[in-house]
Design an enzyme around this catalytic site. Structure first.
Site, PDB file in Angstrom:
ATOM      1  N   ASN A   1       0.826  -1.284  -0.095  1.00 14.26           N
ATOM      2  CA  ASN A   1      -0.028   0.006  -0.039  1.00 14.26           C
ATOM      3  C   ASN A   1       0.823   1.235  -0.038  1.00 14.26           C
ATOM      4  O   ASN A   1       1.406   1.556   1.070  1.00 14.26           O
ATOM      5  CB  ASN A   1      -0.941   0.111   1.176  1.00 14.26           C
ATOM      6  CG  ASN A   1      -1.620   1.357   1.445  1.00 14.26           C
ATOM      7  OD1 ASN A   1      -1.944   2.089   0.670  1.00 14.26           O
ATOM      8  ND2 ASN A   1      -2.236   1.658   2.738  1.00 14.26           N
ATOM      9  N   TRP A   2       0.962   1.846  -1.204  1.00 13.81           N
ATOM     10  CA  TRP A   2       2.056   3.082  -1.265  1.00 13.81           C
ATOM     11  C   TRP A   2       1.298   4.285  -0.719  1.00 13.81           C
ATOM     12  O   TRP A   2       2.095   5.472  -0.696  1.00 13.81           O
ATOM     13  CB  TRP A   2       2.273   3.262  -2.901  1.00 13.81           C
ATOM     14  CG  TRP A   2       3.332   2.374  -3.354  1.00 13.81           C
ATOM     15  CD1 TRP A   2       3.926   1.306  -2.715  1.00 13.81           C
ATOM     16  CD2 TRP A   2       4.355   2.800  -4.308  1.00 13.81           C
ATOM     17  NE1 TRP A   2       4.832   0.547  -3.487  1.00 13.81           N
ATOM     18  CE2 TRP A   2       5.189   1.289  -4.367  1.00 13.81           C
ATOM     19  CE3 TRP A   2       4.439   3.741  -5.349  1.00 13.81           C
ATOM     20  CZ2 TRP A   2       6.505   1.683  -5.227  1.00 13.81           C
ATOM     21  CZ3 TRP A   2       5.205   3.634  -6.280  1.00 13.81           C
ATOM     22  CH2 TRP A   2       6.463   2.572  -6.373  1.00 13.81           C
ATOM     23  N   LYS A   3       0.028   4.143  -0.320  1.00 14.26           N
ATOM     24  CA  LYS A   3      -0.646   5.473   0.289  1.00 14.26           C
ATOM     25  C   LYS A   3      -0.212   6.732  -0.796  1.00 14.26           C
ATOM     26  O   LYS A   3      -0.141   6.517  -1.952  1.00 14.26           O
ATOM     27  CB  LYS A   3      -0.201   5.530   1.826  1.00 14.26           C
ATOM     28  CG  LYS A   3      -0.203   4.464   2.515  1.00 14.26           C
ATOM     29  CD  LYS A   3      -0.183   4.718   4.026  1.00 14.26           C
ATOM     30  CE  LYS A   3      -0.176   3.466   4.803  1.00 14.26           C
ATOM     31  NZ  LYS A   3      -0.143   3.325   6.199  1.00 14.26           N
TER      32      LYS A   3
ATOM     33  N   HIS B   1      -9.544   1.439   4.872  1.00 20.59           N
ATOM     34  CA  HIS B   1      -8.307   1.599   5.514  1.00 20.59           C
ATOM     35  C   HIS B   1      -8.450   2.703   6.708  1.00 20.59           C
ATOM     36  O   HIS B   1      -9.262   3.619   6.368  1.00 20.59           O
ATOM     37  CB  HIS B   1      -7.448   2.115   4.555  1.00 20.59           C
ATOM     38  CG  HIS B   1      -5.875   1.982   5.184  1.00 20.59           C
ATOM     39  ND1 HIS B   1      -5.485   2.965   6.031  1.00 20.59           N
ATOM     40  CD2 HIS B   1      -4.878   1.004   5.138  1.00 20.59           C
ATOM     41  CE1 HIS B   1      -4.434   2.670   6.503  1.00 20.59           C
ATOM     42  NE2 HIS B   1      -3.887   1.690   5.894  1.00 20.59           N
TER      43      HIS B   1
ATOM     44  N   GLU C   1      -7.021   5.123   7.655  1.00 22.86           N
ATOM     45  CA  GLU C   1      -6.798   6.565   7.235  1.00 22.86           C
ATOM     46  C   GLU C   1      -7.833   7.068   6.574  1.00 22.86           C
ATOM     47  O   GLU C   1      -8.249   8.087   6.792  1.00 22.86           O
ATOM     48  CB  GLU C   1      -5.241   6.567   6.600  1.00 22.86           C
ATOM     49  CG  GLU C   1      -4.303   6.338   7.199  1.00 22.86           C
ATOM     50  CD  GLU C   1      -2.920   5.635   6.618  1.00 22.86           C
ATOM     51  OE1 GLU C   1      -3.001   5.568   5.448  1.00 22.86           O
ATOM     52  OE2 GLU C   1      -2.189   5.190   7.561  1.00 22.86           O
TER      53      GLU C   1
ATOM     54  N   GLU D   1      -5.836  -4.686  10.588  1.00 25.45           N
ATOM     55  CA  GLU D   1      -4.718  -3.774  10.912  1.00 25.45           C
ATOM     56  C   GLU D   1      -4.777  -2.974  11.999  1.00 25.45           C
ATOM     57  O   GLU D   1      -5.732  -2.076  12.037  1.00 25.45           O
ATOM     58  CB  GLU D   1      -4.544  -2.706   9.563  1.00 25.45           C
ATOM     59  CG  GLU D   1      -4.313  -3.524   8.358  1.00 25.45           C
ATOM     60  CD  GLU D   1      -3.556  -2.429   7.321  1.00 25.45           C
ATOM     61  OE1 GLU D   1      -2.375  -2.403   6.905  1.00 25.45           O
ATOM     62  OE2 GLU D   1      -4.149  -1.289   7.211  1.00 25.45           O
TER      63      GLU D   1
ATOM     64  N   GLY E   1       2.454   2.367  10.718  1.00 20.82           N
ATOM     65  CA  GLY E   1       3.456   3.512  10.539  1.00 20.82           C
ATOM     66  C   GLY E   1       4.045   3.756  12.077  1.00 20.82           C
ATOM     67  O   GLY E   1       4.762   4.703  12.072  1.00 20.82           O
TER      68      GLY E   1
ATOM     69  N   SER F   1       3.282  -2.161  10.408  1.00 27.01           N
ATOM     70  CA  SER F   1       4.697  -2.169  10.505  1.00 27.01           C
ATOM     71  C   SER F   1       5.338  -3.500  10.415  1.00 27.01           C
ATOM     72  O   SER F   1       6.004  -4.322  11.046  1.00 27.01           O
ATOM     73  CB  SER F   1       4.925  -1.621  12.051  1.00 27.01           C
ATOM     74  OG  SER F   1       4.480  -0.434  12.416  1.00 27.01           O
TER      75      SER F   1
ATOM     76  N   GLY G   1       2.791  -1.130   4.313  1.00 27.81           N
ATOM     77  CA  GLY G   1       2.675   0.303   3.869  1.00 27.81           C
ATOM     78  C   GLY G   1       4.135   0.803   3.652  1.00 27.81           C
ATOM     79  O   GLY G   1       4.703   0.440   2.564  1.00 27.81           O
ATOM     80  N   GLY G   2       4.845   1.344   4.598  1.00 32.21           N
ATOM     81  CA  GLY G   2       6.014   2.073   4.379  1.00 32.21           C
ATOM     82  C   GLY G   2       7.237   1.046   3.755  1.00 32.21           C
ATOM     83  O   GLY G   2       7.843   1.622   2.812  1.00 32.21           O
TER      84      GLY G   2
END
Ligand code: PGA
Length: 243
Positions: free
Chosen positions: A8-10, A91, A93, A158, A164, A203, A224-225
């Site tokens: 997930n590149w956001k 998600h 976010e 999640e 994150g 994470s 993600g990251g």
């Protein structure tokens, strides 16, 4: 079942990043299914760069309606046309930044399915909910109200506080939650609930992926990251058990 490792590149990634990433993952040997969910502007470019590769593409959100006067939104059919096969929905976010509740997530999932996309529905508790002993109750309620009848997509667990943050639940807590999600899916969907892949997200890094992906009922990861680096993404994928 093969695991699914989804990136997930956001709101990260420019054209040059997409080209380099696609080249690195395109023919990488993997015994997990690989999925990249870049910003919608990059799906089309990724699709061209990944032509002939087993790596799939997904969106990060879609509207619940097929078209209309909804400035800034993207429909599921638009994502599919650009080259997506999946879409992340609900998600945390999106739930926080855009006030998306379970009913909205469910409507989006129905739209995604109608357009031929596989929805990845995210659920997870806040830290306060976990501390109050409410985590399983919250997640069960999100599943009950976010998944349309006959759901045959993917669920991503999640925990909001793990996203994150560099923190993850204990392995026991992940295993317990995934087992509870499986039971809830079977109660809700019947035997088909046994086939839904349940990803863990929050994470996930190369260093913890092996332990997390080996846990009962963990069917892959939503990353993600660490998915912004092809090296880290492939390292996570290679930590998946060979299924
Ligand atoms: P993270 O994000 O891996 O950076 O914690 C996961 C996610 O939000 O899907």
């Amino acid at each position: 079942m093969r695991q699914l490792i989804a990136g997930n590149w956001k709101m990260h990634g420019r054209l040059a990043d997409a080209a380099g990433f696609a080249a690195a993952v395109k023919n990488a040997p993997a015994w997990a299914d690989l999925l990249i969910c870049p910003p919608a502007t990059l799906i089309d470019r990724f699709a061209a760069a990944l032509a002939g590769s087993p790596v799939s593409l997904g969106g990060q959100d879609c509207h619940a309606l097929p078209q209309g006067a909804h400035t800034g939104d993207i429909s599921a059919a638009m994502l599919a046309e650009a080259g997506a096969s999946h879409v992340i929905l609900g998600h945390s976010e999106r739930r926080v930044d855009h006030g998306e509740n379970n009913a909205i997530v469910r409507a989006k999932a129905e739209a995604a399915i109608a357009a031929g996309l596989i929805p990845i529905i995210c659920v997870g508790e806040t830290e306060a909910e976990r501390e109050a002993g409410e985590a399983e109750h919250v997640v069960r309620s999100q599943l009950l109200h976010s998944l349309p009848p006959g759901f045959a997509g993917v669920v991503a667990y999640e925990p909001v506080w793990a996203i994150g943050s560099g923190r993850t639940p204990t392995e026991d807590d992940v295993a317990a939650m995934h087992t509870a999600i499986r039971a809830a899916l079977v109660a809700q969907l019947g035997a088909a609930g046994g086939n839904v892949r349940i990803l863990y997200g929050g994470s996930v890094k190369p260093g913890n992926a092996g332990a997390l992906l080996a846990l009962p009922e963990v069917g892959g990861a939503l990353v993600g990251g660490a998915s912004l680096s092809a090296t880290d993404f492939l390292a996570i994928a290679s930590a998946a058990p060979r299924g």
